[in-house]
Design a protein around this motif. Sequence first.
Motif, short mmCIF file in Angstrom:
data_model
loop_
_atom_site.label_atom_id
_atom_site.label_comp_id
_atom_site.label_asym_id
_atom_site.label_seq_id
_atom_site.Cartn_x
_atom_site.Cartn_y
_atom_site.Cartn_z
N SER A 153 0.85 -1.18 0.00
CA SER A 153 0.00 0.00 0.00
C SER A 153 0.89 1.24 0.00
O SER A 153 2.05 1.18 0.41
CB SER A 153 -0.91 -0.01 1.23
OG SER A 153 -0.14 0.02 2.42
N SER A 191 -3.31 2.51 -7.52
CA SER A 191 -3.95 3.12 -6.35
C SER A 191 -3.95 4.63 -6.46
O SER A 191 -3.14 5.22 -7.19
CB SER A 191 -3.23 2.70 -5.06
OG SER A 191 -1.93 3.28 -5.02
N GLY A 232 -3.97 6.25 -1.13
CA GLY A 232 -4.13 4.84 -0.83
C GLY A 232 -5.54 4.39 -0.52
O GLY A 232 -5.78 3.21 -0.27
#
Length: 307
Positions: free
Chosen positions: A185, A232, A236
């Motif tokens: 992430s 993404s 995030g």
Amino acid sequence: MSSQPFIVNRKAKVGLFGKSKPIQPKELSIVDFSTNQQQHLIEYDDWEASSLSPDGKRIIIEKPTIYRGTSKKEISVIDYQANQVLYNTSSYYVFDTAFNTSGDKLLIVASKKKPFCYDLTSQQIVAELPHQIRLYEGDLDIHTDIFIAPVERLKGTCCVFDFKTGQTDTITVDTKARISNVKFSPDLSCIYAIANNNILYCFDRSYKMIWKKDFTYLGKKGGEINASDIFSSEDGKLLCLSASATETNPWGADYVVDSSSGEIIRQIEGYHLRGRIKSNYFGNQVLLATLTTLDLSTGLVSDEPIL
């Protein structure tokens, strides 16, 4: 390792743009998004973009070549600010490469060679990795200098390479299928993985499952996200995965996913000449092959390309 039309490093605010006429720039170029300055690498006009270091200061470029009568792939690692070639080879065919955080070490997967870690400072191989690692499906944790990548043919298995120690560990998670893509992430707090059974997983840093989302309910083609990359938004909160085609749309569809739950919050239909997603970009946007942007929060495509 396949060439890429472009790579955007959001953290360093630098992009490496290759050639794909007529859409892409005519020369290989570096774009500094913080100053909007563009540097053309005219001396490498027959090379293609391949990789960009995490600090945005070093690039990898490639081109097909003939070495001793055999087709190979030449790669060069360049400090473009100093105009210095740090590494160059045409003696073997390179499939995949991956930088470490500081850009002074490089993982290389090449034909008929065991994958290895090359130190650009000492000009030496400092570690070897398992044969089945697939770097292009992996990702780097820029804080710990650890690279994680799926292992070919083994279910739920990844190699974890520590650039600092040169050691490789193997981790296994319960995906019941081979992992086809793994990504940290943006805040590095968790790890996303796509498995060949078309399920998107989210794991914590101890590799415990947080959630999973099965895409097969979208249909035989619509649920095929196992070949997708994981994009993404910059904060995030939004993930994006793609199906190259669906039962109702040959141009495919992009699925925007809530990163906290795995739920699909938007399906964005592709269309002729729109271009597929090729890179992360800034804010809620991703960059399409046409150099226009797609806003994940609205599904809107920009009217003009960024360059």
